[in-house]
Every structure is written in C-alpha cells, then in structure tokens.
Design a protein around this motif. Structure first.
Motif, PDB file in Angstrom:
ATOM      1  N   GLU A  34       1.110  -1.100  -0.177  1.00  0.00           N
ATOM      2  CA  GLU A  34      -0.146  -0.411   0.160  1.00  0.00           C
ATOM      3  C   GLU A  34       0.819   1.849   0.374  1.00  0.00           C
ATOM      4  O   GLU A  34       1.994   1.806   0.704  1.00  0.00           O
ATOM      5  N   LEU A  35       1.095   2.343  -1.414  1.00  0.00           N
ATOM      6  CA  LEU A  35       1.806   3.845  -0.886  1.00  0.00           C
ATOM      7  C   LEU A  35       0.259   4.597  -0.629  1.00  0.00           C
ATOM      8  O   LEU A  35      -1.436   4.880  -1.342  1.00  0.00           O
ATOM      9  N   GLN A  36       0.350   5.640  -0.094  1.00  0.00           N
ATOM     10  CA  GLN A  36      -0.342   6.141   0.799  1.00  0.00           C
ATOM     11  C   GLN A  36       0.552   7.673   0.430  1.00  0.00           C
ATOM     12  O   GLN A  36       1.834   8.326   1.359  1.00  0.00           O
ATOM     13  N   LEU A  37      -0.056   8.645   0.235  1.00  0.00           N
ATOM     14  CA  LEU A  37      -0.122  10.442   0.291  1.00  0.00           C
ATOM     15  C   LEU A  37      -0.871  11.641   0.846  1.00  0.00           C
ATOM     16  O   LEU A  37      -1.834  11.485   0.700  1.00  0.00           O
ATOM     17  N   TRP A  38      -0.054  11.685   2.295  1.00  0.00           N
ATOM     18  CA  TRP A  38      -1.621  12.475   3.023  1.00  0.00           C
ATOM     19  C   TRP A  38      -0.531  14.143   2.838  1.00  0.00           C
ATOM     20  O   TRP A  38       0.339  14.423   2.973  1.00  0.00           O
ATOM     21  N   LEU A  49      -3.741   9.947  -2.590  1.00  0.00           N
ATOM     22  CA  LEU A  49      -3.396   8.596  -3.684  1.00  0.00           C
ATOM     23  C   LEU A  49      -4.625   6.872  -3.752  1.00  0.00           C
ATOM     24  O   LEU A  49      -4.591   5.979  -4.226  1.00  0.00           O
ATOM     25  N   LYS A  50      -5.546   7.403  -2.750  1.00  0.00           N
ATOM     26  CA  LYS A  50      -6.567   6.127  -2.362  1.00  0.00           C
ATOM     27  C   LYS A  50      -7.088   6.831  -3.330  1.00  0.00           C
ATOM     28  O   LYS A  50      -7.610   7.186  -4.784  1.00  0.00           O
ATOM     29  N   ASP A  51      -7.141   4.867  -3.895  1.00  0.00           N
ATOM     30  CA  ASP A  51      -7.382   4.712  -5.285  1.00  0.00           C
ATOM     31  C   ASP A  51      -7.488   5.249  -7.163  1.00  0.00           C
ATOM     32  O   ASP A  51      -8.157   4.876  -7.361  1.00  0.00           O
ATOM     33  N   ILE A  52      -5.903   5.790  -6.437  1.00  0.00           N
ATOM     34  CA  ILE A  52      -5.782   6.038  -8.335  1.00  0.00           C
ATOM     35  C   ILE A  52      -4.415   5.090  -8.793  1.00  0.00           C
ATOM     36  O   ILE A  52      -4.286   4.148  -8.055  1.00  0.00           O
ATOM     37  N   GLN A  53      -5.019   4.595  -9.956  1.00  0.00           N
ATOM     38  CA  GLN A  53      -4.413   3.532 -10.923  1.00  0.00           C
ATOM     39  C   GLN A  53      -3.203   4.331 -11.350  1.00  0.00           C
ATOM     40  O   GLN A  53      -2.841   5.161 -11.928  1.00  0.00           O
ATOM     41  N   THR A  71      -2.561   1.353  -4.061  1.00  0.00           N
ATOM     42  CA  THR A  71      -3.881   2.148  -3.262  1.00  0.00           C
ATOM     43  C   THR A  71      -5.222   2.360  -3.194  1.00  0.00           C
ATOM     44  O   THR A  71      -5.447   3.028  -2.744  1.00  0.00           O
ATOM     45  N   ASN A  72      -5.849   0.567  -3.039  1.00  0.00           N
ATOM     46  CA  ASN A  72      -6.910   0.736  -2.586  1.00  0.00           C
ATOM     47  C   ASN A  72      -7.307   0.593  -1.234  1.00  0.00           C
ATOM     48  O   ASN A  72      -8.128   0.372  -0.537  1.00  0.00           O
ATOM     49  N   GLY A  73      -6.252   1.371  -0.072  1.00  0.00           N
ATOM     50  CA  GLY A  73      -6.668   0.795   1.358  1.00  0.00           C
ATOM     51  C   GLY A  73      -6.282   0.101   2.151  1.00  0.00           C
ATOM     52  O   GLY A  73      -6.546   0.139   3.261  1.00  0.00           O
ATOM     53  N   ASP A  74      -6.325  -1.010   1.286  1.00  0.00           N
ATOM     54  CA  ASP A  74      -6.130  -1.888   2.277  1.00  0.00           C
ATOM     55  C   ASP A  74      -4.560  -2.535   3.092  1.00  0.00           C
ATOM     56  O   ASP A  74      -3.635  -3.159   1.799  1.00  0.00           O
ATOM     57  N   THR A  75      -3.878  -2.703   3.939  1.00  0.00           N
ATOM     58  CA  THR A  75      -2.621  -2.547   4.404  1.00  0.00           C
ATOM     59  C   THR A  75      -2.049  -4.047   5.234  1.00  0.00           C
ATOM     60  O   THR A  75      -1.285  -4.590   5.343  1.00  0.00           O
ATOM     61  N   THR A  76      -3.557  -5.495   4.586  1.00  0.00           N
ATOM     62  CA  THR A  76      -3.618  -5.911   5.246  1.00  0.00           C
ATOM     63  C   THR A  76      -3.180  -7.405   4.287  1.00  0.00           C
ATOM     64  O   THR A  76      -2.895  -8.809   3.924  1.00  0.00           O
ATOM     65  N   TYR A  77      -3.076  -7.336   2.787  1.00  0.00           N
ATOM     66  CA  TYR A  77      -3.110  -7.925   1.586  1.00  0.00           C
ATOM     67  C   TYR A  77      -2.329  -8.528   1.610  1.00  0.00           C
ATOM     68  O   TYR A  77      -2.146  -9.140   1.018  1.00  0.00           O
ATOM     69  N   VAL A 113       3.442   7.572   3.324  1.00  0.00           N
ATOM     70  CA  VAL A 113       3.268   5.787   3.687  1.00  0.00           C
ATOM     71  C   VAL A 113       3.630   4.809   2.491  1.00  0.00           C
ATOM     72  O   VAL A 113       2.719   4.953   2.097  1.00  0.00           O
ATOM     73  N   TYR A 114       4.037   3.883   3.198  1.00  0.00           N
ATOM     74  CA  TYR A 114       4.674   3.287   2.332  1.00  0.00           C
ATOM     75  C   TYR A 114       4.945   1.680   2.676  1.00  0.00           C
ATOM     76  O   TYR A 114       5.797   1.376   3.714  1.00  0.00           O
TER      77      TYR A 114
END
Length: 143
Positions: A34-38, A49-53, A71-77, A113-114
């Motif tokens: 998961e990659l997030q840009l807050w 970045l949420k759900d950005i392709q 970027t789907n928000g799932d950090t447990t996959y 967050v990476y």
C-alpha cells in the motif's frame, strides 16, 4: 523553484543487496502492499493516492498482484502489487510505477506511507532488503 508536484513514483534506482543475478528469484522486484500520500488542506488530512491507478513499466508474471492493490487502502493484503520482469520475476534498474495526482504543494505533505511485504515465512527476515535500492520520487510532469 517549483514548489508543486503531480506525480509520485516508486523506482528501482539500483539493485538490491539481496539480488542474485545468477538466480531466477524474486529478490530485485518492487513490491507495494500500500502506498499513501497524505496531504493537509487547512487541517483536513486526506490520502490523495486512494484508488489512483498507477502506470508501471513492468508487471508480475500473472495477474495475482494487480496495480489497483497498491492504493486500494488495504494494508493487510500482503504482497499487494508486484513489479517485475514478466519472464524472470526480476525488476531492472529504472523499472517503476508512477501515480498521477492533482497538483499538490510540497509544503502541504503530511506524510508518505509505504507498506511492503517483508515476508512472513520462517527465516525470511532478510526480505526487508527487497526495498533496498528502491526510491520514492515526487515529480512535476516527470521531471
């Protein structure tokens, strides 16, 4: 001086210290669970970045780890998205995945967050080295 960006790129900038060029292993591939840009907008912090392709230069051997996982928000996959050469499961220097976002101001970054999979099998502690040689870049129109 440009104070804005509109792309975030994860790129293989050098080979991992875990990489064995003589072995057909997964030791040099790029992994993003998961990659997030807050970004902060007047006290309202949002993951832009949420759900950005993203657009990748390489992909995994099959469709088991698609780009949408990054970027789907799932950090447990677990493995999330994997970038690797389609023939030998290895990323080369320069392989990357790039996400385009609306123009953002550097001064408004709250956090990047990476998440990545460091391995969950016995004796897999050296799998943290998967990320060795990988960089995160913030760009404006690829520069």
């Amino acid at each position: 001086m440009l104070n804005v960006f509109n792309k975030i790129r994860v790129i293989r900038t050098r080979n991992s210290t875990r990489f064995d060029q003589n072995s057909e292993t997964n030791s040099n591939r790029i992994n993003i669970s998961e990659l997030q840009l807050w970004m902060d907008n007047s006290g309202n912090v949002k993951n832009v970045l949420k759900d950005i392709q993203g657009l990748a230069t390489s992909g995994y051997l099959n469709d088991s780890y698609p780009i949408v996982n990054a970027t789907n928000g799932d950090t447990t996959y677990g493995w999330g998205w994997i970038g690797a050469n389609l023939t030998d499961d290895v990323s080369s220097i320069g392989d990357n995945i790039t996400f385009t976002v609306e123009e953002q101001d550097f001064s408004k970054i709250a956090s990047i967050v990476y998440y990545f999979n460091a391995g969950n099998s016995t004796g897999a502690t050296d799998e943290l080295l998967f990320m060795d040689g990988t960089s995160v870049q913030l760009l404006y129109n690829n520069t």
